[in-house]
Write a protein that holds these residues in place. Structure first.
Motif, PDB file in Angstrom:
ATOM      1  N   ALA A 167      31.065 -20.550 -65.318  1.00 15.56           N
ATOM      2  CA  ALA A 167      29.682 -21.065 -65.304  1.00 15.56           C
ATOM      3  C   ALA A 167      29.610 -22.383 -66.064  1.00 15.56           C
ATOM      4  N   LYS A 168      30.329 -22.444 -67.185  1.00 16.17           N
ATOM      5  CA  LYS A 168      30.297 -23.648 -68.013  1.00 16.17           C
ATOM      6  C   LYS A 168      30.907 -24.834 -67.261  1.00 16.17           C
ATOM      7  N   ARG A 169      32.028 -24.549 -66.587  1.00 20.80           N
ATOM      8  CA  ARG A 169      32.701 -25.614 -65.829  1.00 20.80           C
ATOM      9  C   ARG A 169      31.813 -26.108 -64.694  1.00 20.80           C
ATOM     10  N   VAL A 170      31.140 -25.174 -64.038  1.00 16.13           N
ATOM     11  CA  VAL A 170      30.258 -25.548 -62.921  1.00 16.13           C
ATOM     12  C   VAL A 170      29.043 -26.324 -63.439  1.00 16.13           C
ATOM     13  N   LEU A 171      28.465 -25.833 -64.543  1.00 15.57           N
ATOM     14  CA  LEU A 171      27.234 -26.450 -65.062  1.00 15.57           C
ATOM     15  C   LEU A 171      27.445 -27.927 -65.405  1.00 15.57           C
ATOM     16  N   LYS A 172      28.630 -28.221 -65.949  1.00 10.40           N
ATOM     17  CA  LYS A 172      28.939 -29.610 -66.296  1.00 10.40           C
ATOM     18  C   LYS A 172      28.811 -30.510 -65.047  1.00 10.40           C
ATOM     19  N   GLN A 173      29.268 -29.993 -63.924  1.00 12.26           N
ATOM     20  CA  GLN A 173      29.193 -30.765 -62.682  1.00 12.26           C
ATOM     21  C   GLN A 173      27.771 -30.770 -62.099  1.00 12.26           C
ATOM     22  N   GLU A 174      27.027 -29.679 -62.342  1.00 15.49           N
ATOM     23  CA  GLU A 174      25.623 -29.671 -61.903  1.00 15.49           C
ATOM     24  C   GLU A 174      24.891 -30.863 -62.516  1.00 15.49           C
ATOM     25  N   HIS A 175      25.231 -31.131 -63.794  1.00 17.34           N
ATOM     26  CA  HIS A 175      24.549 -32.221 -64.499  1.00 17.34           C
ATOM     27  C   HIS A 175      24.958 -33.595 -63.973  1.00 17.34           C
ATOM     28  N   VAL A 176      26.018 -33.628 -63.194  1.00 15.80           N
ATOM     29  CA  VAL A 176      26.428 -34.880 -62.550  1.00 15.80           C
ATOM     30  C   VAL A 176      25.738 -35.006 -61.186  1.00 15.80           C
ATOM     31  N   ILE A 177      25.777 -33.928 -60.408  1.00 20.87           N
ATOM     32  CA  ILE A 177      25.310 -34.069 -59.016  1.00 20.87           C
ATOM     33  C   ILE A 177      23.793 -34.010 -58.870  1.00 20.87           C
ATOM     34  N   TYR A 178      23.113 -33.279 -59.769  1.00 26.11           N
ATOM     35  CA  TYR A 178      21.658 -33.182 -59.541  1.00 26.11           C
ATOM     36  C   TYR A 178      20.946 -34.522 -59.784  1.00 26.11           C
ATOM     37  N   PRO A 179      21.217 -35.194 -60.918  1.00 24.96           N
ATOM     38  CA  PRO A 179      20.598 -36.510 -61.088  1.00 24.96           C
ATOM     39  C   PRO A 179      20.971 -37.470 -59.941  1.00 24.96           C
ATOM     40  N   ARG A 180      22.201 -37.360 -59.478  1.00 26.99           N
ATOM     41  CA  ARG A 180      22.626 -38.266 -58.395  1.00 26.99           C
ATOM     42  C   ARG A 180      21.818 -38.011 -57.125  1.00 26.99           C
ATOM     43  N   ALA A 181      21.631 -36.743 -56.790  1.00 31.93           N
ATOM     44  CA  ALA A 181      20.877 -36.394 -55.582  1.00 31.93           C
ATOM     45  C   ALA A 181      19.413 -36.839 -55.693  1.00 31.93           C
ATOM     46  N   VAL A 182      18.855 -36.651 -56.871  1.00 32.10           N
ATOM     47  CA  VAL A 182      17.439 -37.041 -57.063  1.00 32.10           C
ATOM     48  C   VAL A 182      17.308 -38.558 -56.946  1.00 32.10           C
ATOM     49  N   ARG A 183      18.269 -39.257 -57.510  1.00 37.44           N
ATOM     50  CA  ARG A 183      18.236 -40.718 -57.434  1.00 37.44           C
ATOM     51  C   ARG A 183      18.331 -41.187 -55.967  1.00 37.44           C
ATOM     52  N   TRP A 184      19.204 -40.536 -55.203  1.00 35.66           N
ATOM     53  CA  TRP A 184      19.315 -40.885 -53.777  1.00 35.66           C
ATOM     54  C   TRP A 184      17.973 -40.677 -53.097  1.00 35.66           C
ATOM     55  N   PHE A 185      17.328 -39.573 -53.436  1.00 33.18           N
ATOM     56  CA  PHE A 185      16.037 -39.276 -52.797  1.00 33.18           C
ATOM     57  C   PHE A 185      15.027 -40.369 -53.127  1.00 33.18           C
ATOM     58  N   ILE A 186      14.889 -40.697 -54.400  1.00 30.53           N
ATOM     59  CA  ILE A 186      13.839 -41.667 -54.750  1.00 30.53           C
ATOM     60  C   ILE A 186      14.184 -43.066 -54.244  1.00 30.53           C
ATOM     61  N   ASP A 187      15.454 -43.325 -54.024  1.00 31.37           N
ATOM     62  CA  ASP A 187      15.846 -44.614 -53.444  1.00 31.37           C
ATOM     63  C   ASP A 187      15.776 -44.577 -51.916  1.00 31.37           C
ATOM     64  N   ASN A 188      15.206 -43.525 -51.369  1.00 29.62           N
ATOM     65  CA  ASN A 188      15.043 -43.395 -49.914  1.00 29.62           C
ATOM     66  C   ASN A 188      16.339 -43.439 -49.144  1.00 29.62           C
ATOM     67  N   ARG A 189      17.382 -42.890 -49.726  1.00 31.99           N
ATOM     68  CA  ARG A 189      18.698 -42.980 -49.077  1.00 31.99           C
ATOM     69  C   ARG A 189      19.039 -41.727 -48.272  1.00 31.99           C
ATOM     70  N   LEU A 190      18.153 -40.733 -48.284  1.00 36.13           N
ATOM     71  CA  LEU A 190      18.478 -39.470 -47.621  1.00 36.13           C
ATOM     72  C   LEU A 190      17.704 -39.298 -46.328  1.00 36.13           C
ATOM     73  N   SER A 191      18.422 -38.845 -45.299  1.00 35.46           N
ATOM     74  CA  SER A 191      17.736 -38.430 -44.079  1.00 35.46           C
ATOM     75  C   SER A 191      18.438 -37.177 -43.566  1.00 35.46           C
ATOM     76  N   ILE A 192      17.712 -36.415 -42.756  1.00 34.88           N
ATOM     77  CA  ILE A 192      18.282 -35.163 -42.253  1.00 34.88           C
ATOM     78  C   ILE A 192      18.380 -35.269 -40.739  1.00 34.88           C
ATOM     79  N   ARG A 193      19.610 -35.070 -40.233  1.00 36.78           N
ATOM     80  CA  ARG A 193      19.807 -35.077 -38.778  1.00 36.78           C
ATOM     81  C   ARG A 193      20.602 -33.825 -38.408  1.00 36.78           C
ATOM     82  N   ASP A 194      20.073 -33.059 -37.460  1.00 38.16           N
ATOM     83  CA  ASP A 194      20.734 -31.810 -37.047  1.00 38.16           C
ATOM     84  C   ASP A 194      21.129 -30.971 -38.254  1.00 38.16           C
ATOM     85  N   ASN A 195      20.196 -30.816 -39.170  1.00 40.02           N
ATOM     86  CA  ASN A 195      20.437 -29.959 -40.337  1.00 40.02           C
ATOM     87  C   ASN A 195      21.440 -30.537 -41.334  1.00 40.02           C
ATOM     88  N   GLN A 196      21.851 -31.759 -41.098  1.00 42.96           N
ATOM     89  CA  GLN A 196      22.848 -32.372 -41.976  1.00 42.96           C
ATOM     90  C   GLN A 196      22.196 -33.523 -42.734  1.00 42.96           C
TER      91      GLN A 196
END
Ligand code: GRF
Length: 212
Positions: A167-196
Protein backbone atom coordinates in the motif's frame (compact mmCIF):
# COMPACT_ATOMS: atom_id res chain seq x y z
CA UNK A 1 -9.38 29.97 -13.61
CA UNK A 2 -10.92 26.52 -13.12
CA UNK A 3 -12.51 25.55 -9.89
CA UNK A 4 -11.97 22.17 -8.25
CA UNK A 5 -13.87 20.52 -5.42
CA UNK A 6 -12.18 17.59 -3.66
CA UNK A 7 -14.10 14.95 -1.71
CA UNK A 8 -12.39 13.00 1.06
CA UNK A 9 -13.32 10.64 3.89
CA UNK A 10 -10.10 10.28 5.88
CA UNK A 11 -6.39 10.90 5.75
CA UNK A 12 -6.56 12.96 2.57
CA UNK A 13 -3.01 12.39 1.37
CA UNK A 14 -4.07 12.44 -2.29
CA UNK A 15 -5.92 15.71 -1.73
CA UNK A 16 -2.76 17.02 -0.08
CA UNK A 17 -0.65 15.99 -3.08
CA UNK A 18 -3.04 17.82 -5.41
CA UNK A 19 -3.12 20.97 -3.25
CA UNK A 20 0.67 21.02 -2.99
CA UNK A 21 1.11 20.56 -6.75
CA UNK A 22 -1.43 23.31 -7.47
CA UNK A 23 0.42 25.71 -5.19
CA UNK A 24 3.93 24.75 -6.23
CA UNK A 25 3.25 24.94 -9.96
CA UNK A 26 0.79 27.86 -9.74
CA UNK A 27 -2.00 26.02 -11.53
CA UNK A 28 -4.60 28.14 -13.30
CA UNK A 29 -7.10 26.60 -10.90
CA UNK A 30 -8.31 27.04 -7.39
CA UNK A 31 -9.31 24.35 -4.94
CA UNK A 32 -12.69 25.86 -4.13
CA UNK A 33 -13.50 23.41 -1.33
CA UNK A 34 -12.61 20.16 0.38
CA UNK A 35 -15.71 18.28 1.46
CA UNK A 36 -15.80 15.27 3.77
CA UNK A 37 -18.59 12.91 4.72
CA UNK A 38 -16.79 12.34 8.03
CA UNK A 39 -16.40 15.18 10.53
CA UNK A 40 -13.18 13.64 11.88
CA UNK A 41 -11.41 13.25 8.52
CA UNK A 42 -7.77 14.16 9.18
CA UNK A 43 -7.45 15.77 5.76
CA UNK A 44 -9.79 18.58 6.79
CA UNK A 45 -7.10 20.04 9.07
CA UNK A 46 -4.59 20.15 6.24
CA UNK A 47 -7.10 21.88 3.95
CA UNK A 48 -8.04 24.46 6.61
CA UNK A 49 -4.41 25.19 7.38
CA UNK A 50 -3.87 25.88 3.68
CA UNK A 51 -6.68 28.41 3.54
CA UNK A 52 -9.05 26.11 1.69
CA UNK A 53 -12.72 26.20 2.50
CA UNK A 54 -13.98 22.96 4.03
CA UNK A 55 -17.41 21.48 4.57
CA UNK A 56 -18.73 18.34 6.21
CA UNK A 57 -21.83 16.47 5.16
CA UNK A 58 -22.23 13.55 7.53
CA UNK A 59 -23.88 10.67 5.68
CA UNK A 60 -25.04 9.18 9.01
CA UNK A 61 -27.57 11.98 9.39
CA UNK A 62 -29.38 10.98 6.19
CA UNK A 63 -32.06 8.35 5.83
CA UNK A 64 -30.83 6.94 2.56
CA UNK A 65 -28.15 7.16 -0.09
CA UNK A 66 -30.34 9.14 -2.50
CA UNK A 67 -31.07 11.96 -0.06
CA UNK A 68 -27.42 12.20 1.00
CA UNK A 69 -26.25 12.34 -2.61
CA UNK A 70 -28.88 14.95 -3.52
CA UNK A 71 -27.69 17.19 -0.68
CA UNK A 72 -24.07 16.56 -1.62
CA UNK A 73 -24.77 17.68 -5.19
CA UNK A 74 -26.28 20.89 -3.84
CA UNK A 75 -23.28 21.52 -1.62
CA UNK A 76 -20.74 20.78 -4.36
CA UNK A 77 -22.59 22.90 -6.90
CA UNK A 78 -22.60 25.87 -4.55
CA UNK A 79 -18.85 26.05 -5.39
CA UNK A 80 -19.45 25.92 -9.16
CA UNK A 81 -16.74 23.38 -9.88
CA UNK A 82 -15.36 22.52 -13.31
CA UNK A 83 -13.99 19.31 -11.81
CA UNK A 84 -14.92 17.11 -8.85
CA UNK A 85 -12.10 14.95 -7.50
CA UNK A 86 -12.78 11.88 -5.37
CA UNK A 87 -9.75 11.37 -3.17
CA UNK A 88 -10.38 8.48 -0.83
CA UNK A 89 -14.09 9.32 -0.67
CA UNK A 90 -15.44 6.09 0.77
CA UNK A 91 -19.01 6.21 -0.50
CA UNK A 92 -20.78 4.38 -3.28
CA UNK A 93 -22.41 7.08 -5.36
CA UNK A 94 -25.88 6.94 -6.88
CA UNK A 95 -26.43 6.94 -10.63
CA UNK A 96 -28.02 10.38 -10.33
CA UNK A 97 -24.87 11.77 -8.72
CA UNK A 98 -22.55 10.22 -11.28
CA UNK A 99 -24.66 11.33 -14.24
CA UNK A 100 -24.83 14.88 -12.86
CA UNK A 101 -21.02 15.12 -13.04
CA UNK A 102 -20.52 13.07 -16.19
CA UNK A 103 -17.15 13.92 -17.76
CA UNK A 104 -16.00 15.98 -14.80
CA UNK A 105 -15.68 13.45 -12.01
CA UNK A 106 -12.33 11.75 -11.34
CA UNK A 107 -11.43 8.98 -8.91
CA UNK A 108 -8.26 7.18 -7.89
CA UNK A 109 -8.36 3.48 -7.19
CA UNK A 110 -5.44 1.60 -5.66
CA UNK A 111 -5.12 -1.17 -8.24
CA UNK A 112 -4.39 -1.62 -11.90
CA UNK A 113 -8.00 -1.58 -13.04
CA UNK A 114 -9.84 -3.55 -14.26
CA UNK A 115 -8.04 -5.82 -11.76
CA UNK A 116 -9.20 -5.74 -8.15
CA UNK A 117 -12.13 -3.34 -7.95
CA UNK A 118 -13.72 -2.78 -4.55
CA UNK A 119 -11.97 -2.81 -1.17
CA UNK A 120 -8.76 -4.41 0.14
CA UNK A 121 -7.02 -4.18 -3.20
CA UNK A 122 -3.54 -4.81 -1.78
CA UNK A 123 -4.69 -7.99 -0.06
CA UNK A 124 -6.40 -9.01 -3.30
CA UNK A 125 -3.20 -8.45 -5.27
CA UNK A 126 -1.11 -10.48 -2.81
CA UNK A 127 -3.67 -13.28 -2.76
CA UNK A 128 -3.68 -13.39 -6.56
CA UNK A 129 0.12 -13.63 -6.62
CA UNK A 130 0.58 -10.89 -9.22
CA UNK A 131 4.09 -9.56 -9.82
CA UNK A 132 2.95 -6.00 -10.40
CA UNK A 133 0.31 -3.81 -8.83
CA UNK A 134 -0.48 -0.12 -8.84
CA UNK A 135 -3.10 2.58 -9.02
CA UNK A 136 -5.47 4.03 -11.60
CA UNK A 137 -7.00 7.47 -12.07
CA UNK A 138 -10.23 7.18 -14.02
CA UNK A 139 -13.35 9.08 -14.95
CA UNK A 140 -16.25 7.86 -12.85
CA UNK A 141 -19.11 6.08 -14.51
CA UNK A 142 -21.97 4.18 -12.98
CA UNK A 143 -20.02 0.93 -12.77
CA UNK A 144 -18.11 0.76 -9.47
CA UNK A 145 -14.38 1.41 -9.98
CA UNK A 146 -14.74 1.49 -13.72
CA UNK A 147 -14.76 4.19 -16.32
CA UNK A 148 -12.26 5.52 -18.84
CA UNK A 149 -8.72 5.38 -17.46
CA UNK A 150 -6.62 8.55 -17.47
CA UNK A 151 -3.34 7.26 -16.08
CA UNK A 152 -1.96 4.24 -14.26
CA UNK A 153 1.15 3.73 -12.15
CA UNK A 154 2.72 0.30 -11.85
CA UNK A 155 4.89 -0.88 -8.98
CA UNK A 156 6.53 -4.25 -8.43
CA UNK A 157 5.22 -6.72 -5.87
CA UNK A 158 8.30 -7.81 -3.94
CA UNK A 159 9.05 -10.97 -2.00
CA UNK A 160 7.96 -10.53 1.60
CA UNK A 161 5.49 -7.76 0.81
CA UNK A 162 2.56 -7.32 3.15
CA UNK A 163 -0.58 -5.37 2.36
CA UNK A 164 0.99 -2.46 4.26
CA UNK A 165 4.32 -2.38 2.45
CA UNK A 166 2.55 -2.71 -0.87
CA UNK A 167 0.00 0.00 0.00
CA UNK A 168 2.84 2.35 0.88
CA UNK A 169 4.62 1.71 -2.41
CA UNK A 170 1.41 2.26 -4.36
CA UNK A 171 0.42 5.39 -2.41
CA UNK A 172 3.71 7.08 -3.28
CA UNK A 173 2.82 6.70 -6.95
CA UNK A 174 -0.79 7.80 -6.37
CA UNK A 175 0.68 11.11 -5.24
CA UNK A 176 2.47 11.37 -8.58
CA UNK A 177 -0.33 10.39 -10.94
CA UNK A 178 -3.33 12.08 -9.35
CA UNK A 179 -1.97 15.65 -9.49
CA UNK A 180 -0.80 14.92 -13.04
CA UNK A 181 -4.25 13.75 -14.14
CA UNK A 182 -5.96 16.74 -12.55
CA UNK A 183 -3.53 19.09 -14.22
CA UNK A 184 -4.24 17.47 -17.60
CA UNK A 185 -7.94 17.96 -16.99
CA UNK A 186 -7.70 21.64 -16.11
CA UNK A 187 -5.40 22.22 -19.07
CA UNK A 188 -8.14 20.75 -21.29
CA UNK A 189 -5.86 17.99 -22.50
CA UNK A 190 -8.25 15.09 -21.94
CA UNK A 191 -10.87 13.70 -24.27
CA UNK A 192 -12.72 10.41 -24.29
CA UNK A 193 -13.12 8.39 -27.48
CA UNK A 194 -14.64 4.89 -27.49
CA UNK A 195 -14.24 4.68 -23.73
CA UNK A 196 -10.56 5.51 -24.02
CA UNK A 197 -8.96 8.64 -22.62
CA UNK A 198 -6.75 10.53 -25.04
CA UNK A 199 -4.17 13.00 -23.73
CA UNK A 200 -3.16 15.69 -26.18
CA UNK A 201 -0.43 16.48 -26.73
CA UNK A 202 0.34 12.84 -25.99
CA UNK A 203 2.08 11.95 -22.77
CA UNK A 204 2.69 8.60 -21.07
CA UNK A 205 -0.47 7.27 -19.46
CA UNK A 206 1.38 4.42 -17.78
CA UNK A 207 4.12 5.10 -15.29
CA UNK A 208 6.41 2.29 -14.27
CA UNK A 209 8.04 2.78 -10.92
CA UNK A 210 10.90 0.64 -9.70
CA UNK A 211 10.92 2.29 -6.26
CA UNK A 212 11.10 -0.31 -3.50
C1 GRF B 1 -6.00 5.77 -1.51
O1 GRF B 1 -5.27 4.59 -1.54
C2 GRF B 1 -6.94 5.83 -2.69
O2 GRF B 1 -6.45 5.20 -3.82
C3 GRF B 1 -8.14 5.09 -2.20
O3 GRF B 1 -8.24 5.42 -0.83
C4 GRF B 1 -6.97 5.82 -0.34
C5 GRF B 1 -7.15 7.21 0.18
O4 GRF B 1 -6.00 7.71 0.80
N1 GRF B 1 -9.30 5.42 -2.99
P1 GRF B 1 -5.90 9.26 1.13
O5 GRF B 1 -7.13 9.61 1.98
O6 GRF B 1 -5.85 10.03 -0.14
O7 GRF B 1 -4.64 9.39 1.94
Amino acid sequence: MSSIVILISGRGSNMEAIVRAAQKDAWPAQIAAVISNRPDAAGLDFARSHGIQTAVLDHRTFQDRASFDAQLVELIDSFNPDLVVLAGFMRILTGDFVRHYAGKLLNIHPSLLPLFPGLHTHEQALAAGVSEHGATVHFVTEALDHGPMVIQAKVPVLPGDTADTLAKRVLKQEHVIYPRAVRWFIDNRLSIRDNQVIVSPAEAQILISTDQ
